[in-house]
Write an enzyme that holds these catalytic residues in place. Structure first.
Site, PDB file in Angstrom:
ATOM      1  N   ASN A   1       0.834  -1.213   0.000  1.00 47.17           N
ATOM      2  CA  ASN A   1       0.000   0.000   0.000  1.00 47.17           C
ATOM      3  C   ASN A   1       0.866   1.260   0.000  1.00 47.17           C
ATOM      4  OD1 ASN A   1      -0.212  -1.199   2.883  1.00 47.17           O
ATOM      5  ND2 ASN A   1      -1.141   0.763   3.315  1.00 47.17           N
ATOM      6  N   ASP A   2       0.758   2.132   0.957  1.00 50.80           N
ATOM      7  CA  ASP A   2       1.288   3.496   0.831  1.00 50.80           C
ATOM      8  C   ASP A   2       2.778   3.593   0.472  1.00 50.80           C
ATOM      9  OD1 ASP A   2      -1.072   3.467   2.223  1.00 50.80           O
ATOM     10  OD2 ASP A   2      -0.324   4.524   3.967  1.00 50.80           O
TER      11      ASP A   2
ATOM     12  N   GLN B   1       4.566   0.357   2.387  1.00 50.60           N
ATOM     13  CA  GLN B   1       3.849  -0.515   3.310  1.00 50.60           C
ATOM     14  C   GLN B   1       3.647  -1.859   2.607  1.00 50.60           C
ATOM     15  OE1 GLN B   1       1.768   1.013   6.552  1.00 50.60           O
ATOM     16  NE2 GLN B   1       3.926   1.547   6.405  1.00 50.60           N
TER      17      GLN B   1
ATOM     18  N   TRP C   1      -4.103  -6.656   3.340  1.00 46.56           N
ATOM     19  CA  TRP C   1      -3.398  -5.796   4.309  1.00 46.56           C
ATOM     20  C   TRP C   1      -3.141  -6.551   5.621  1.00 46.56           C
ATOM     21  CZ3 TRP C   1      -4.090  -3.549   9.143  1.00 46.56           C
ATOM     22  CH2 TRP C   1      -3.228  -2.477   9.434  1.00 46.56           C
TER      23      TRP C   1
ATOM     24  N   TRP D   1       3.618   1.899  10.566  1.00 47.58           N
ATOM     25  CA  TRP D   1       2.786   2.499   9.523  1.00 47.58           C
ATOM     26  C   TRP D   1       3.514   3.649   8.833  1.00 47.58           C
ATOM     27  CZ3 TRP D   1      -2.863   2.515  11.878  1.00 47.58           C
ATOM     28  CH2 TRP D   1      -3.245   1.193  12.082  1.00 47.58           C
ATOM     29  N   SER D   2       2.738   4.418   8.058  1.00 45.87           N
ATOM     30  CA  SER D   2       3.367   5.338   7.103  1.00 45.87           C
ATOM     31  C   SER D   2       4.144   6.485   7.754  1.00 45.87           C
ATOM     32  CB  SER D   2       2.314   5.895   6.169  1.00 45.87           C
ATOM     33  OG  SER D   2       1.961   4.863   5.282  1.00 45.87           O
TER      34      SER D   2
ATOM     35  N   ARG E   1      -1.524   9.909  12.830  1.00 42.80           N
ATOM     36  CA  ARG E   1      -0.515   9.143  12.088  1.00 42.80           C
ATOM     37  C   ARG E   1       0.013   9.876  10.844  1.00 42.80           C
ATOM     38  NH1 ARG E   1      -5.457   6.271  11.819  1.00 42.80           N
ATOM     39  NH2 ARG E   1      -6.392   6.255   9.743  1.00 42.80           N
TER      40      ARG E   1
ATOM     41  N   GLU F   1      -5.508  11.327   6.537  1.00 44.20           N
ATOM     42  CA  GLU F   1      -4.349  10.439   6.516  1.00 44.20           C
ATOM     43  C   GLU F   1      -3.283  11.046   5.599  1.00 44.20           C
ATOM     44  OE1 GLU F   1      -6.206   6.681   5.147  1.00 44.20           O
ATOM     45  OE2 GLU F   1      -5.899   5.942   7.174  1.00 44.20           O
TER      46      GLU F   1
ATOM     47  N   ASP G   1      -9.733   9.408   4.772  1.00 47.71           N
ATOM     48  CA  ASP G   1     -10.039   8.033   5.130  1.00 47.71           C
ATOM     49  C   ASP G   1     -11.501   7.698   4.833  1.00 47.71           C
ATOM     50  OD1 ASP G   1      -9.513   5.539   6.150  1.00 47.71           O
ATOM     51  OD2 ASP G   1      -9.852   6.107   8.230  1.00 47.71           O
TER      52      ASP G   1
HETATM   53  N1  DQQ Z   1      -2.078   3.246   5.610  1.00 49.21           N
HETATM   54  C1  DQQ Z   1      -1.138   3.149   6.703  1.00 49.21           C
HETATM   55  C2  DQQ Z   1      -1.507   4.256   7.629  1.00 49.21           C
HETATM   56  C3  DQQ Z   1      -2.156   5.238   6.726  1.00 49.21           C
HETATM   57  C4  DQQ Z   1      -2.945   4.364   5.793  1.00 49.21           C
HETATM   58  C5  DQQ Z   1      -1.228   1.773   7.307  1.00 49.21           C
HETATM   59  C6  DQQ Z   1      -3.310   5.037   4.507  1.00 49.21           C
HETATM   60  O1  DQQ Z   1      -0.364   4.808   8.272  1.00 49.21           O
HETATM   61  O2  DQQ Z   1      -2.955   6.158   7.417  1.00 49.21           O
HETATM   62  O3  DQQ Z   1      -0.851   0.791   6.369  1.00 49.21           O
HETATM   63  O4  DQQ Z   1      -3.536   4.115   3.473  1.00 49.21           O
END
Ligand code: DQQ
Length: 585
Positions: A67-68, A84, A92, A127-128, A191, A246, A279
């Site tokens: 992901n991110d 990620q 996920w 996380w990100s 975050r 986010e 989000d």
């Molecule tokens: N993905 C991460 C978070 C973020 C979200 C977790 C956005 O830190 O807010 O994998 O896709």
């Protein structure tokens, strides 16, 4: 505790990640709706559905979930990219910071994951976050950790060895977290720290995404030494009734010209951009505005809206994006996650999920109202067999097949001449803030006046299966409106996939240009399009059932009442770059 000078070994990672997975599974880690762990889908052996639909030139790991984009940066001649990643499955979960390196942002080598759950301050999640390169060429990462109380905290990590240009090993000091959620901060909505900038008040400054009730917020922190951070009284910016922000991104852009600016730049001729990933909708929005340094306050221009009617980098599958400044070529580069449109169960069967869109250079448009994006120039080194079509009239209801080239893995650039606007349909103002709904109503099938005209990509020979990428021009009260659409409703016979139309308006004055350009990067199950020279971008994930590999065709079409002309079309086959094939230790 802590991991100073830890020597990275493969077995340690496997053991750590295995332990981490078991512990997360034991504790049923459900944090936010967008972070659902499908426990039953972790650690399965994938039965590949159709590997020919796997993207070949977009950034991806060989298998599993991505992901991110995280912490992109340039260090000692090497581009670093983190993301990620789930080492155990294609949904996920078990997230680590996977790490890849490149000298051209197109060919990638994988390193072992840089950051993974190992300490109390990140044991439930890494996380990100973002990288900042401190004076003296010293990179540092700030990322969100999830602690045993399920609090989101911000942690710091340093390279263990600055003389290693690959920055293979990262150290997390024991004094983490450097930014815990203090009283009044929602610890489960806190975050994704940004790259920090050095403000004129001689403080490092960054923002963390958050919300208070339904108010989206970019909470601002300052530090003198990058270790001790103090929360400012007011956020950099916030907006009501929108939900969690986010992955915020905040950076300067030159008011004129295409050159990128280092994140700490300010002064005359500098504007700022704030992007947030919502989000609640899983779309992201940006504003162009002014940063008042003395107050650490950002105010969007009146031409930029903060809500869901606002500007988007990309009107399709594109989320959690992040930019970085490339000092080697003095440009700002945008990375964004193009997620799948399949269900989690199909992702599990495929054994892969998620790619990064092609890195894009980005700059402020001459109008000052919006950004313009274009695939980085290095991408063109992948261009191979080339076909040109010139001066072809496409009559009302007509088609033109682009032949003698394979088009499942291609780059297509086309310019349409729009000689007359006489037959333009009247614009329905109801849709002025909802291009996507407009495109759902007026699909590629709906006959129009000037348009729909454009490309049918990933099409079967009889065009029954295809994804339409097109324009449609309307006459509004005082101007003409150009709508750009992706219509994948006929992209596949597979019922299980999500096939939304995506659309945005293109801010050009068609009465002056009488031309409009379109570029589409086609990569098996990715269609990434740039309209009006990169003013409006749309990315879709599509999974053809017939138009796969050699069976994929490319057409130009015109379903409007008026002829349009292809003044020039260039199509290239795209070769496969090196793509994280094996881990370098
Ligand atoms: N993905 C991460 C978070 C973020 C979200 C977790 C956005 O830190 O807010 O994998 O896709």
């Amino acid at each position: 505790m802590g991991s100073p000078n830890r020597v990275w070994t493969a077995w340690l990672f496997v053991a750590c990640a295995h332990w981490c997975f078991c512990s997360m599974a034991r504790n049923k880690m459900f944090v936010e709706p967008s972070h659902v762990v499908y426990e039953e889908l972790q650690s399965v052996s994938p039965a590949l559905v159709n590997d020919e639909l796997k993207p070949r030139y977009h950034f991806r790991p060989p298998r599993n979930w991505l992901n991110d984009p995280n912490g992109p940066m340039y260090y000692k001649g090497i581009y670093h990219f983190f993301y990620q990643y789930n080492p155990y499955g294609s949904v996920w979960g078990n997230i680590v910071w996977a790490h890849s390196i490149s000298t051209d942002l197109i060919n990638w080598k994988a390193l072992a994951p840089a950051i993974y759950p190992s300490e109390p301050f990140d044991i439930y999640g890494c996380w990100s976050g973002s990288a900042t390169v401190l004076p003296g060429d010293k990179p540092v990462i700030l990322y969100t950790g999830v602690d045993p109380e399920q609090r989101q905290v911000q942690n710091i990590a340093f390279p263990a060895n600055l003389s290693d240009p690959y920055l293979r090993e990262w150290t997390k000091p024991d004094y983490n977290p450097v930014i815990p959620p203090e009283l009044g901060v929602n610890a489960s909505a806190f975050r994704d720290p940004t790259t920090a900038w050095y403000a004129p008040n001689k403080h490092w400054t960054l923002v963390v995404g958050s919300k208070r009730d339904r108010r989206g917020m970019a909470i601002l922190y300052r530090s003198k030494d990058f270790v001790h951070w103090i929360k400012a009284k007011h956020p950099l910016h916030s907006f009501k009734d929108i939900g969690m922000w986010e992955c915020p991104d905040f950076f300067p852009v030159a008011a004129k010209g295409r050159q990128g600016l280092e994140t700490s730049e300010y002064g005359d001729g500098v504007k700022h951009v704030l992007k947030v990933s919502l989000d609640a909708t899983r779309y992201e929005y940006y504003t162009v505005g002014k940063y008042y340094h003395h107050m650490d306050k950002y105010v969007p221009d009146v031409t930029s809206s903060d809500d869901h009617t606002g500007l988007r980098y990309d009107y399709g599958n594109f989320y959690a994006s992040k930019t970085f400044y490339d000092p080697a070529k003095k440009r700002r580069i945008l990375w964004g996650w193009a997620n799948e449109s399949d269900s989690a169960y199909t992702d599990k069967d495929k054994g892969w999920a998620g790619v990064q869109a092609i890195p894009r250079s980005l700059w402020l448009d001459d109008s000052g109202r919006q950004l313009v994006q274009w695939p980085i120039e290095e991408f063109e080194t992948l261009r191979d067999k080339h076909i040109i079509v010139k001066n072809k009239n496409i009559p009302s209801g007509g088609f033109l097949e682009v032949q003698d080239i394979q088009t499942a893995q291609a780059d297509v650039e086309v310019t349409f001449d729009v000689a007359s606007l006489e037959k333009a349909e009247v614009f329905d103002p109801y849709y002025v803030d909802d291009a996507q709904a407009f495109c759902a109503k007026k699909t590629a099938e709906t006959k129009g006046g000037v348009g729909p005209f454009g490309l049918l990509v990933l099409a079967s020979a009889n065009r029954e299966e295809r994804t339409a990428v097109f324009f449609r021009i309307f006459k509004a009260q005082s101007k003409y409106m150009v709508l750009m659409c992706h219509d994948p409703t006929r992209s596949s016979k597979r019922e299980s996939t999500y096939k939304p139309t995506f659309a945005g308006f293109v801010d050009i004055d068609i009465t002056k240009t009488r031309k409009i350009s379109l570029r589409s990067l086609i990569d098996h199950s990715v269609v990434e399009s740039f309209g009006g020279g990169g003013k409006t971008c749309i990315t879709s994930r599509v999974y053809p059932s017939v138009a796969i590999g050699e069976n994929a065709h490319l057409f130009v079409f015109n379903n409007g009442a008026q002829d349009v002309k292809v003044s020039e079309l260039n199509a290239w086959e795209i070769t496969e770059p090196e793509m994280n094939d094996e881990i370098i230790y």
